[in-house]
Design an enzyme around this catalytic site. Structure first.
Site, PDB file in Angstrom:
ATOM      1  N   ARG A  63       0.853  -1.185   0.000  1.00 15.76           N
ATOM      2  CA  ARG A  63       0.000   0.000   0.000  1.00 15.76           C
ATOM      3  C   ARG A  63       0.890   1.236   0.000  1.00 15.76           C
ATOM      4  O   ARG A  63       2.026   1.191   0.449  1.00 15.76           O
ATOM      5  CB  ARG A  63      -0.920   0.006   1.218  1.00 15.76           C
ATOM      6  CG  ARG A  63      -1.870  -1.185   1.289  1.00 15.76           C
ATOM      7  CD  ARG A  63      -2.729  -1.109   2.528  1.00 15.76           C
ATOM      8  NE  ARG A  63      -3.634  -2.252   2.622  1.00 15.76           N
ATOM      9  CZ  ARG A  63      -3.333  -3.413   3.207  1.00 15.76           C
ATOM     10  NH1 ARG A  63      -2.141  -3.572   3.759  1.00 15.76           N
ATOM     11  NH2 ARG A  63      -4.209  -4.397   3.244  1.00 15.76           N
ATOM     12  N   LYS A  65      -2.049  -2.542   7.769  1.00 13.03           N
ATOM     13  CA  LYS A  65      -3.222  -2.225   8.569  1.00 13.03           C
ATOM     14  C   LYS A  65      -3.229  -3.058   9.843  1.00 13.03           C
ATOM     15  O   LYS A  65      -2.832  -4.225   9.838  1.00 13.03           O
ATOM     16  CB  LYS A  65      -4.497  -2.512   7.768  1.00 13.03           C
ATOM     17  CG  LYS A  65      -4.741  -1.532   6.632  1.00 13.03           C
ATOM     18  CD  LYS A  65      -6.062  -1.837   5.948  1.00 13.03           C
ATOM     19  CE  LYS A  65      -6.366  -0.828   4.844  1.00 13.03           C
ATOM     20  NZ  LYS A  65      -7.654  -1.131   4.181  1.00 13.03           N
ATOM     21  N   HIS A  73      -2.515   2.486  -5.683  1.00 11.55           N
ATOM     22  CA  HIS A  73      -3.070   1.207  -5.243  1.00 11.55           C
ATOM     23  C   HIS A  73      -3.240   0.227  -6.404  1.00 11.55           C
ATOM     24  O   HIS A  73      -3.313  -0.986  -6.181  1.00 11.55           O
ATOM     25  CB  HIS A  73      -4.411   1.431  -4.549  1.00 11.55           C
ATOM     26  CG  HIS A  73      -4.842   0.291  -3.692  1.00 11.55           C
ATOM     27  ND1 HIS A  73      -4.351   0.070  -2.426  1.00 11.55           N
ATOM     28  CD2 HIS A  73      -5.712  -0.728  -3.920  1.00 11.55           C
ATOM     29  CE1 HIS A  73      -4.896  -1.007  -1.909  1.00 11.55           C
ATOM     30  NE2 HIS A  73      -5.727  -1.521  -2.805  1.00 11.55           N
ATOM     31  N   ARG A 103      -0.873  -2.529  -6.637  1.00 24.59           N
ATOM     32  CA  ARG A 103      -1.141  -3.658  -5.755  1.00 24.59           C
ATOM     33  C   ARG A 103      -1.972  -4.724  -6.461  1.00 24.59           C
ATOM     34  O   ARG A 103      -1.877  -5.903  -6.145  1.00 24.59           O
ATOM     35  CB  ARG A 103      -1.865  -3.153  -4.509  1.00 24.59           C
ATOM     36  CG  ARG A 103      -2.115  -4.181  -3.442  1.00 24.59           C
ATOM     37  CD  ARG A 103      -2.604  -3.514  -2.171  1.00 24.59           C
ATOM     38  NE  ARG A 103      -3.043  -4.470  -1.172  1.00 24.59           N
ATOM     39  CZ  ARG A 103      -2.247  -5.135  -0.356  1.00 24.59           C
ATOM     40  NH1 ARG A 103      -0.942  -4.952  -0.436  1.00 24.59           N
ATOM     41  NH2 ARG A 103      -2.732  -5.975   0.524  1.00 24.59           N
TER      42      ARG A 103
END
Length: 357
Positions: free
Chosen positions: A162, A187, A259, A262
């Site tokens: 990220r 996260k 993103h 990803r």
């Protein structure tokens, strides 16, 4: 009978004691909650025609929360995802208050009963090999800024990190010796190790030699030596995408963000162009994340599907039992009712039919 705790004190305790000290939430979560409450309090104050400083807990009803959510969608034009995030920040506070103020339990329960809203789920955007190559070729590596951007994009391309995970990266979290890898904090403050290709490790090492940083300092900084922000990366990436569109016109039809890099790795793996990939980045700490976490981010090419269909047709014609690959991921029924194939464990797991058995 004692009165309830003042609203200002409850809000202060929620942020400083509950979120930070007890829950240990990340700085970004605290900032997101702060922004939500800043918008909500201004909205309620304007609606009640009184200053923010004079608001009490009794003024913050479920009706006000619903009106605030409508205001976000129709006047601020936020997405449903953002709307639900704002609601989560409000519900977290009212759940906190319900445990501490029994007299306000009914008011808090009314807010907690407000459901999240379902919205359209768009297809995941991804990049082809040619598109990624064109974007990576745009930064001017003769300048420090261009070398930094090239190394950052290469890191995103390599690890599937990220954007904030990459921007928080320090030199002490990088291992340059074989096997090279980086330690990323994601996260929920979860750590994971991502392998680095030799080319990516060399790019990071050259950047550190050209712009030395202390072990605890972020690797990617702006011209003033301050940590680079996600907004700055998005701005620079848009410029590079515009430049790359001249070479690869298909980029003009895609909304490319940090993103999206990803999403590139699962596409590469599922399209059978990932001979050098053995792991896929994800939220799981396992070496091979659950297949269900990857189905939405898998993009098999048409030639790949046709190849598998031909082999399955030959197997069915010979009435041989199908053999699943070692991870049970050879075939899966996609959410859109089409078959997808994970070729990472396919070759050698479903043999060609060989005569009569």
């Amino acid at each position: 009978m004692s009165s309830m705790t003042p609203f200002a004190q409850l809000l202060h305790t929620f942020f400083h004691d509950w979120l930070i000290r007890q829950r240990g939430t990340s700085r970004h979560t605290v900032l997101a909650y702060r922004d939500t409450w800043r918008l909500f309090l201004r909205f309620v104050a304007a609606r009640a025609q009184r200053p923010v400083a004079s608001l009490e807990l009794a003024h913050l009803t479920a009706t006000d929360v619903l009106a605030f959510l409508e205001y976000l969608e129709h006047e601020r034009h936020v997405t449903i995802v953002t709307r639900n995030c704002r609601l989560a920040a409000l519900r977290s506070f009212f759940a906190f208050v319900a445990d501490r103020e029994p007299l306000a339990m009914a008011q808090c329960a009314a807010v907690l009963r407000i459901p999240t809203k379902r919205g359209p789920r768009r297809e995941v955007c991804y990049l082809d090999v040619e598109e990624v190559t064109a974007i990576l070729a745009q930064p001017d590596r003769s300048t420090l800024e261009g070398q930094r951007d090239h190394a950052l994009l290469a890191l995103l391309y390599n690890t599937g990190a990220r954007i904030q995970e990459a921007l928080d990266l320090c030199s002490r979290a990088i291992r340059f010796e074989t096997p090279a890898h980086v330690r990323l904090i994601g996260k929920g403050q979860k750590e994971r190790l991502c392998p680095l290709w030799p080319e990516t490790a060399d790019l990071l090492a050259v950047l550190l030699r050209r712009q030395p940083r202390l072990p605890q300092e972020p690797l990617f900084v702006n011209r003033y030596g301050q940590p680079l922000g996600a907004a700055g990366v998005r701005y620079k990436l848009q410029r590079y995408v515009q430049m790359a569109t001249e070479q690869v016109p298909s980029l003009a039809l895609k909304r490319v963000t940090p993103h999206v890099f990803r999403h590139y790795l699962p596409f590469l793996t599922m399209s059978s162009h990932a001979k050098h990939f053995t792991d896929m980045p994800g939220n799981s700490r396992s070496r091979r994340p659950s297949l269900l976490l990857c189905t939405r981010h898998s993009f098999p090419r048409l030639e790949t599907v046709e190849k598998i269909q031909q082999r399955i047709t030959r197997l069915i014609a010979t009435q041989l039992p199908l053999r699943w690959c070692r991870f049970g991921e050879c075939l899966l029924f996609h959410r859109q009712r089409c078959f997808e194939i994970n070729l990472g464990g396919f070759d050698g797991c479903m043999p060609e039919p060989q005569g009569n058995h």
